[in-house]
Structure formats: structure tokens, C-alpha cells
Enzyme design. Structure first.
Site, PDB file in Angstrom:
ATOM      1  N   ARG A 105       0.837  -1.205   0.000  1.00  0.00           N
ATOM      2  CA  ARG A 105       0.000   0.000   0.000  1.00  0.00           C
ATOM      3  C   ARG A 105       0.870   1.253   0.000  1.00  0.00           C
ATOM      4  O   ARG A 105       0.544   2.251  -0.638  1.00  0.00           O
ATOM      5  CB  ARG A 105      -0.941  -0.020   1.214  1.00  0.00           C
ATOM      6  CG  ARG A 105      -1.995   1.078   1.164  1.00  0.00           C
ATOM      7  CD  ARG A 105      -3.058   0.866   2.225  1.00  0.00           C
ATOM      8  NE  ARG A 105      -2.497   0.951   3.569  1.00  0.00           N
ATOM      9  CZ  ARG A 105      -3.172   0.639   4.681  1.00  0.00           C
ATOM     10  NH1 ARG A 105      -4.417   0.212   4.610  1.00  0.00           N
ATOM     11  NH2 ARG A 105      -2.601   0.748   5.860  1.00  0.00           N
ATOM     12  N   LYS A 120      -2.660   6.491   1.659  1.00  0.00           N
ATOM     13  CA  LYS A 120      -2.474   6.888   3.050  1.00  0.00           C
ATOM     14  C   LYS A 120      -1.479   8.037   3.060  1.00  0.00           C
ATOM     15  O   LYS A 120      -0.272   7.830   3.085  1.00  0.00           O
ATOM     16  CB  LYS A 120      -1.968   5.685   3.859  1.00  0.00           C
ATOM     17  CG  LYS A 120      -2.609   5.595   5.227  1.00  0.00           C
ATOM     18  CD  LYS A 120      -2.363   4.260   5.872  1.00  0.00           C
ATOM     19  CE  LYS A 120      -2.719   4.313   7.344  1.00  0.00           C
ATOM     20  NZ  LYS A 120      -4.163   4.379   7.596  1.00  0.00           N
ATOM     21  N   GLU A 145     -16.195   6.341   3.804  1.00  0.00           N
ATOM     22  CA  GLU A 145     -15.652   5.812   5.054  1.00  0.00           C
ATOM     23  C   GLU A 145     -15.612   6.941   6.066  1.00  0.00           C
ATOM     24  O   GLU A 145     -16.011   8.070   5.763  1.00  0.00           O
ATOM     25  CB  GLU A 145     -14.257   5.220   4.831  1.00  0.00           C
ATOM     26  CG  GLU A 145     -13.219   6.233   4.347  1.00  0.00           C
ATOM     27  CD  GLU A 145     -11.802   5.669   4.315  1.00  0.00           C
ATOM     28  OE1 GLU A 145     -11.438   4.910   5.216  1.00  0.00           O
ATOM     29  OE2 GLU A 145     -11.061   6.028   3.385  1.00  0.00           O
TER      30      GLU A 145
HETATM   31  C1  LIG Z   1      -5.256   3.671   7.849  1.00  0.00           C
HETATM   32  C2  LIG Z   1      -6.620   3.994   7.411  1.00  0.00           C
HETATM   33  C3  LIG Z   1      -7.668   3.066   7.524  1.00  0.00           C
HETATM   34  C4  LIG Z   1      -7.501   1.714   8.165  1.00  0.00           C
HETATM   35  O1  LIG Z   1      -6.616   0.891   7.463  1.00  0.00           O
HETATM   36  P1  LIG Z   1      -5.932  -0.363   8.165  1.00  0.00           P
HETATM   37  O2  LIG Z   1      -4.965  -0.866   7.155  1.00  0.00           O
HETATM   38  O3  LIG Z   1      -7.004  -1.338   8.456  1.00  0.00           O
HETATM   39  O4  LIG Z   1      -5.296   0.140   9.410  1.00  0.00           O
HETATM   40  C5  LIG Z   1      -8.899   3.426   7.030  1.00  0.00           C
HETATM   41  N1  LIG Z   1      -9.128   4.645   6.475  1.00  0.00           N
HETATM   42  C6  LIG Z   1      -8.150   5.568   6.361  1.00  0.00           C
HETATM   43  C7  LIG Z   1      -8.452   6.875   5.727  1.00  0.00           C
HETATM   44  C8  LIG Z   1      -6.865   5.272   6.820  1.00  0.00           C
HETATM   45  O5  LIG Z   1      -5.901   6.192   6.718  1.00  0.00           O
END
Ligand SMILES: *Cc1c(COP(=O)(O)O)cnc(C)c1O
Length: 345
Positions: free
Chosen positions: A82, A184, A220
Site C-alpha cells: 500500500r 495513506k 468511510e
Molecule cells: C489507515 C486507514 C484506515 C484503516 O486501514 P488499516 O490498514 O485497516 O489500518 C482506514 N481509512 C483511512 C483513511 C486510513 O488512513
């Protein structure tokens, strides 16, 4: 190994300096060797690209102690992948994915005394990140970068334990329609601070973001993916038609747990916010590394008042089962799919 003298059971979710961080520089088109450092601050040019054009990305995973005393982490290869996807989207060089996993192992091993003991509820949060250190004045990608990993012991992300929270609906967009919400990157979080502070000031735990193009579909929350359970007991996982939901590793793992281990029916599809308003769902949860799943009991906003009847106060049965199964896999109590739990020490 002698553990640090910390009150593991009452750690906050905040930063604490540990013994070592990992650092590796990118220069002249290549990554240097990289290694551990005891220097926890950094100095860079006033013209570094990160400071002006926000070329910075991060990851988050946890290292923890299993019931049998091993120090492990969960699917670090997916964090590596990722981060490579995030780097590509922001015109940054890929940190080699196998080197990423090795660096995580190296820095966790060096800080083993900081990994909370099994059963304490705490974990060692591992934060890989990368940013542009090269000088940039005209708008373009920098040519020098630094990749680092810091680790810090943390308590549970949500203090309230299994108490269901109330979230609200952001009247701001989290990601542009042309999509950067699926990486991210600090830039997405910077844009969520203002609506986030507004939501907190009004007493809400989080914001639910709708798709920025039509504002009719659920995406989300600020930092966690959404899971829903419909009246027929199906796990419904919102999909984004603009590809702007962050591909949560917890969510992807829970889909496998639900489908292959618990034998549930999982439906991944775009979900209209109207369906939630119509009362089509009986449970809701937010999922991410830090909390695994935290239950959402209500969604409130002006003219909106939704209750998830099977999980209004604490986790409903499906969210509870999902969380306990994934937690048991992570702690080594239940055998999970090959390669999920990676032993470090
Ligand atoms: C990090 C993150 C998540 C959760 O991802 P995981 O890999 O399960 O920790 C969900 N939404 C956003 C915007 C994030 O930055």
C-alpha cells in the site's frame, strides 16, 4: 529480555520516544543502505518538498506479543504494498517492499523491550513514513526522499472499549472526485482536521464521508473503513465508484474472516447513504488497525437520526464475532490464513 518499566495497562494512544528508529535516504535515484538510529529528531532544508507541496505518505501497523510469547506483526507485506501505491500516486520512489518488511522486523527487534506483554491491551504501534527532503520551488516532485520508521507503545485507540459511538456526516469532502482518498497520505488527514474538530466539538466520535462527486454514496470515516450488516445478516462492505476509500488491511482481512472462516455472505458494493437513512442496516462498525472494529450505534446530523438496532449500545453480534475471530487469529489462538501473522522474535 528485560521489558521497560511501563504501566502497560494504562498507556494512552500517543507518542513516546523509544530506543531506535529506522532511517533510509533516497538520493541520486537510489535508496541507500539504511539502518537504525538513536536520533529521534531531524533537520532538513527549508525548501524541502514535503514542507511546500505535501509530498508525504505513511503507514500504520502494530507489533504485539502473542499468547505463546512471540513478537509478531500482522500482514506487513500489505503495508509495504500500500505504501508503494501511495508513493506512486504522489510521484515518490517506491521503497522496496521486501526491504520495508525487513526494516519493520529490524526496528521492532531493536525495540523488543518496548513491545507490550500479551493481555495488556497495548501494542507497539509501528509507523513507517516517507517524505520529500529535496529542494523544490517550482511545482514538481522532489529528487531526494527520506523513509523512516518510528515505533511507540500505545494503549487502545478508543478509550470507551466496546461502547458504541455516535458519528455524524461531514459536510466537507475528504477526497477530490479525481481521487486521492485511496492513499495513506498526510494531505487527506490535513483536509479532515477541520471537519473532524467540528464533529468532536459537537460531541461526535467521527465523521462519515460521502462520495465527493455526487454526495449520495457512503465512503468511510476520517480514519477507518465502514462495515454494515443488513437485515438478512449479510456483511455489506461499501465500495467507492471513484476509488477513494482507503484499502484498509483490517477490512480486507475481515472480509476473508467473514466469508471463509465464519461462512457469512459478504456483499461488496456501492452503498447509498439513503439505504442507511431508510433503516436497512442493523449493525455498523468502523475498522482499522488500531481498534480492529469499533461499534457505531448511531449516526446523527441535522435532520438525520439513525440507530443501528442490533448494536446501539455495544457491538452487535456480527461485529462482536468478527472482531473476536480476527483478534484470536492475531494473538495466535486461532490459526489464520498462511502468512497473516509474521513472527519477528
Ligand atoms: C489507515 C486507514 C484506515 C484503516 O486501514 P488499516 O490498514 O485497516 O489500518 C482506514 N481509512 C483511512 C483513511 C486510513 O488512513
Amino acid at each position: 529480555m528485560e521489558k521497560k518499566d511501563l504501566d502497560w495497562g494504562s498507556l494512552p494512544f500517543s507518542y513516546m520516544k523509544t530506543d531506535y528508529s529506522y532511517v533510509c535516504n533516497y538520493k541520486n535515484g537510489a535508496w541507500e543502505e539504511g539502518g537504525l538510529t538513536t536520533d529521534h529528531s531531524l533537520q532538513m532544508s527549508e525548501c524541502a518538498g514535503v514542507l511546500h507541496y505535501a509530498q508525504t505518505i505513511f503507514e500504520g501497523l502494530k507489533a504485539y506479543t502473542t499468547e505463546s510469547g512471540d513478537i509478531v506483526c500482522f500482514r506487513p507485506d500489505l503495508n509495504a504494498q500500500r505504501m508503494a501505491d501511495s508513493a506512486a500516486r504522489l510521484c515518490m520512489p517506491e521503497f522496496p517492499q521486501d526491504k520495508f518488511v525487513e526494516a519493520v522486523k529490524e526496528v521492532v527487534t531493536a525495540n523488543a523491550a518496548w513491545v507490550p506483554p500479551f493481555g495488556s491491551g497495548a501494542t507497539l504501534y509501528v509507523r513507517p513514513y516517507m517524505f520529500a527532503t529535496g529542494d523544490v520551488i517550482g511545482v514538481k516532485p522532489a529528487d531526494e526522499y527520506q523513509f523512516r520508521i518510528l515505533v511507540t507503545p500505545v494503549g487502545p485507540y478508543f478509550k470507551g472499549g466496546d461502547t458504541a459511538v455516535t458519528i455524524t456526516v461531514a459536510d466537507y469532502d475528504r477526497a477530490a472526485p479525481h481521487g486521492t482518498g485511496n492513499i495513506k497520505a498526510g494531505l487527506n488527514y490535513a483536509m479532515s482536521l477541520y471537519p473532524g474538530e467540528k464533529a468532536h466539538a459537537a460531541g461526535y466520535a467521527e465523521n462519515l464521508y460521502l462520495d465527493s462527486m455526487t454526495r449520495t454514496y457512503v465512503e468511510e470515516t476520517g480514519g477507518a473503513n465502514i462495515l454494515l450488516v443488513d437485515k438478512d445478516g449479510n456483511l455489506v462492505v461499501p465500495q467507492s465508484f471513484t476509488n477513494s476509500i482507503l484499502p484498509s488491511i483490517t477490512r480486507r482481512s475481515l472480509v476473508v474472516v467473514a466469508r471463509d472462516i465464519l461462512g457469512m455472505n459478504v456483499i461488496e458494493r456501492p452503498v447509498k447513504f439513503q439505504e442507511i437513512l431508510d433503516g436497512d442496516f442493523v449493525e455498523c462498525g468502523m475498522c482499522g488497525t488500531a481498534a480492529v472494529i469499533s461499534p457505531v450505534g448511531h449516526i446523527e446530523a441535522e435532520g438525520i437520526d439513525v440507530t443501528f438496532p442490533d448494536g446501539a449500545e455495544t457491538s452487535g453480534p456480527v461485529m462482536h464475532k468478527l472482531r473476536s475471530t480476527l483478534t484470536e487469529i492475531q494473538s495466535g489462538k486461532v490459526e489464520g490464513p498462511e502468512g497473516w501473522v509474521v513472527k519477528i522474535l
